[in-house]
Design a protein around this motif. Sequence first.
Motif, mmCIF file in Angstrom:
data_model
loop_
_atom_site.group_PDB
_atom_site.id
_atom_site.type_symbol
_atom_site.label_atom_id
_atom_site.label_comp_id
_atom_site.label_asym_id
_atom_site.label_seq_id
_atom_site.Cartn_x
_atom_site.Cartn_y
_atom_site.Cartn_z
ATOM 1 N N TRP A 1 6.906 -15.177 -37.072
ATOM 2 C CA TRP A 1 6.409 -16.474 -36.617
ATOM 3 C C TRP A 1 6.378 -17.447 -37.786
ATOM 4 C CZ3 TRP A 1 1.871 -18.815 -38.369
ATOM 5 C CH2 TRP A 1 0.976 -17.991 -39.068
ATOM 6 N N ALA A 2 6.365 -18.733 -37.464
ATOM 7 C CA ALA A 2 6.363 -19.756 -38.511
ATOM 8 C C ALA A 2 5.738 -21.042 -37.981
ATOM 9 C CB ALA A 2 7.801 -20.027 -38.958
ATOM 10 N N VAL A 3 5.247 -21.832 -38.932
ATOM 11 C CA VAL A 3 4.823 -23.199 -38.604
ATOM 12 C C VAL A 3 6.048 -24.069 -38.821
ATOM 13 C CG1 VAL A 3 3.292 -25.112 -39.214
ATOM 14 C CG2 VAL A 3 2.494 -22.738 -39.448
ATOM 15 N N VAL A 4 6.456 -24.782 -37.779
ATOM 16 C CA VAL A 4 7.688 -25.573 -37.880
ATOM 17 C C VAL A 4 7.335 -27.060 -37.922
ATOM 18 C CG1 VAL A 4 9.918 -26.094 -36.786
ATOM 19 C CG2 VAL A 4 8.997 -23.774 -36.669
ATOM 20 N N HIS A 5 8.007 -27.786 -38.788
ATOM 21 C CA HIS A 5 7.781 -29.230 -38.976
ATOM 22 C C HIS A 5 6.308 -29.550 -39.238
ATOM 23 C CE1 HIS A 5 11.879 -29.654 -37.927
ATOM 24 N NE2 HIS A 5 11.747 -29.611 -36.627
ATOM 25 N N ARG A 6 5.613 -28.621 -39.843
ATOM 26 C CA ARG A 6 4.191 -28.759 -40.205
ATOM 27 C C ARG A 6 3.303 -29.118 -39.023
ATOM 28 N NH1 ARG A 6 4.519 -32.767 -45.046
ATOM 29 N NH2 ARG A 6 6.649 -32.211 -45.524
ATOM 30 N N THR A 7 3.771 -28.852 -37.797
ATOM 31 C CA THR A 7 2.935 -29.254 -36.666
ATOM 32 C C THR A 7 2.523 -28.069 -35.791
ATOM 33 O OG1 THR A 7 5.004 -29.861 -35.586
ATOM 34 C CG2 THR A 7 3.641 -31.661 -36.401
ATOM 35 N N ALA A 8 3.482 -27.344 -35.244
ATOM 36 C CA ALA A 8 3.147 -26.297 -34.278
ATOM 37 C C ALA A 8 3.622 -24.940 -34.775
ATOM 38 C CB ALA A 8 3.807 -26.620 -32.941
ATOM 39 N N ARG A 9 3.034 -23.887 -34.199
ATOM 40 C CA ARG A 9 3.488 -22.527 -34.528
ATOM 41 C C ARG A 9 4.449 -22.034 -33.443
ATOM 42 N NH1 ARG A 9 -1.935 -19.234 -35.440
ATOM 43 N NH2 ARG A 9 -2.681 -20.681 -33.859
ATOM 44 N N TYR A 10 5.451 -21.279 -33.894
ATOM 45 C CA TYR A 10 6.465 -20.699 -33.018
ATOM 46 C C TYR A 10 6.598 -19.231 -33.389
ATOM 47 C CZ TYR A 10 8.178 -25.524 -32.311
ATOM 48 O OH TYR A 10 8.295 -26.856 -32.010
ATOM 49 N N GLY A 11 6.823 -18.358 -32.406
ATOM 50 C CA GLY A 11 6.989 -16.949 -32.738
ATOM 51 C C GLY A 11 7.806 -16.217 -31.691
ATOM 52 N N THR A 12 8.333 -15.057 -32.102
ATOM 53 C CA THR A 12 9.153 -14.224 -31.214
ATOM 54 C C THR A 12 8.320 -13.040 -30.726
ATOM 55 O OG1 THR A 12 11.076 -14.753 -32.558
ATOM 56 C CG2 THR A 12 11.278 -12.856 -31.081
ATOM 57 N N PRO A 13 8.013 -12.970 -29.429
ATOM 58 C CA PRO A 13 7.283 -11.805 -28.919
ATOM 59 C C PRO A 13 8.074 -10.524 -29.190
ATOM 60 C CG PRO A 13 7.305 -13.572 -27.298
ATOM 61 C CD PRO A 13 8.273 -13.959 -28.388
ATOM 62 N N LEU A 14 7.391 -9.528 -29.763
ATOM 63 C CA LEU A 14 8.076 -8.310 -30.216
ATOM 64 C C LEU A 14 8.514 -7.397 -29.070
ATOM 65 C CD1 LEU A 14 8.921 -6.310 -32.446
ATOM 66 C CD2 LEU A 14 6.540 -5.541 -32.552
ATOM 67 N N GLN A 15 7.603 -7.140 -28.126
ATOM 68 C CA GLN A 15 7.885 -6.110 -27.105
ATOM 69 C C GLN A 15 9.147 -6.399 -26.283
ATOM 70 O OE1 GLN A 15 6.171 -3.155 -27.169
ATOM 71 N NE2 GLN A 15 7.882 -2.514 -25.875
ATOM 72 N N PRO A 16 9.351 -7.649 -25.825
ATOM 73 C CA PRO A 16 10.575 -7.905 -25.060
ATOM 74 C C PRO A 16 11.847 -7.620 -25.864
ATOM 75 C CG PRO A 16 9.037 -9.732 -24.808
ATOM 76 C CD PRO A 16 8.471 -8.836 -25.865
ATOM 77 N N ASP B 1 -3.248 -16.898 -32.053
ATOM 78 C CA ASP B 1 -4.027 -16.096 -33.025
ATOM 79 C C ASP B 1 -4.114 -14.648 -32.554
ATOM 80 O OD1 ASP B 1 -4.525 -18.301 -34.560
ATOM 81 O OD2 ASP B 1 -6.518 -18.688 -33.713
ATOM 82 N N ASP B 2 -4.351 -14.497 -31.260
ATOM 83 C CA ASP B 2 -4.519 -13.178 -30.666
ATOM 84 C C ASP B 2 -3.226 -12.344 -30.802
ATOM 85 O OD1 ASP B 2 -6.342 -11.596 -29.212
ATOM 86 O OD2 ASP B 2 -4.974 -11.768 -27.491
ATOM 87 N N LEU B 3 -2.090 -12.986 -30.510
ATOM 88 C CA LEU B 3 -0.795 -12.288 -30.635
ATOM 89 C C LEU B 3 -0.548 -11.842 -32.076
ATOM 90 C CD1 LEU B 3 1.748 -14.360 -28.494
ATOM 91 C CD2 LEU B 3 1.269 -11.899 -28.297
ATOM 92 N N VAL B 4 -0.869 -12.725 -33.038
ATOM 93 C CA VAL B 4 -0.678 -12.389 -34.450
ATOM 94 C C VAL B 4 -1.594 -11.221 -34.816
ATOM 95 C CG1 VAL B 4 -0.923 -13.215 -36.833
ATOM 96 C CG2 VAL B 4 0.037 -14.729 -35.084
ATOM 97 N N ALA B 5 -2.851 -11.291 -34.358
ATOM 98 C CA ALA B 5 -3.839 -10.264 -34.723
ATOM 99 C C ALA B 5 -3.434 -8.889 -34.215
ATOM 100 C CB ALA B 5 -5.212 -10.649 -34.174
ATOM 101 N N ARG B 6 -2.798 -8.840 -33.042
ATOM 102 C CA ARG B 6 -2.421 -7.504 -32.554
ATOM 103 C C ARG B 6 -0.940 -7.189 -32.779
ATOM 104 N NH1 ARG B 6 -0.665 -8.199 -27.284
ATOM 105 N NH2 ARG B 6 -1.270 -10.150 -26.312
#
Length: 195
Positions: free
Chosen positions: A71-86, A60-65
């Motif tokens: 990012w996406a919810v995959v297989h309706r279970t968990a969230r996955y996302g790509t960190p932007l800065q790297p 939540d914190d990463l999304v907020a800032r």
Amino acid sequence: MTGRVAVLAGPSGVGKGTVVARLRDEVPELWVSVSVTTRSPRPGEVDGLNYWFISDSEFDDLVARDGLLEWAVVHRTARYGTPLQPVLDAVADGRTCLLELDLAGARQVRKVLPEAQFIFLAPPSWEVLEARLRGRGTEDEAAVGRRLETARTEMAAVTEFDHVVVNGELGATVADLVSLLRLGSGLSRPTPSVT
Ligand code: 5GP
């Protein structure tokens, strides 16, 4: 010098993870993004190598800032996302960056980085994908049906991509990707010897 971003997507069960692991091993100049996920690690998975395993509140914190490129919810279970800065750092370093994403993630990257290269990894045939999704037959027919349904939708998205690579034999798939990504040191096909 600025680098390039490439997105590898494709239906679940097509073998994206195996292909990316092999690319990572064989092509050191390629920079592979490590995603964050709220799912639990599977046996053998290493934090910071396969994923960064984080809590729901950290996500939540990463999304907020605005810390995620997508990012996406995959297989309706968990969230996955790509960190932007790297990704920004690797591009600034002139690296070729590879993101392995689900379809929703690929579509988001298309919106923010339309100049990225979009590659679809396809199975050799629907029958091969179906056999892989059925796996060892441990899931009930309803669960298998849901996976096949999702795979059918994912396969239909192939036309949205710039390139299609058929994942038949692993070495050949890796060689095709090395050439599409214009990377120097693809080692997966032996160099013909000159006599
Ligand atoms: P798994 O849980 O099996 O490692 O991955 C499940 C799915 O999540 C795969 O289709 C994979 O491509 C996708 N995925 C992995 N990382 C990311 C990410 O950062 N963003 C998105 N949108 N999908 C991801």
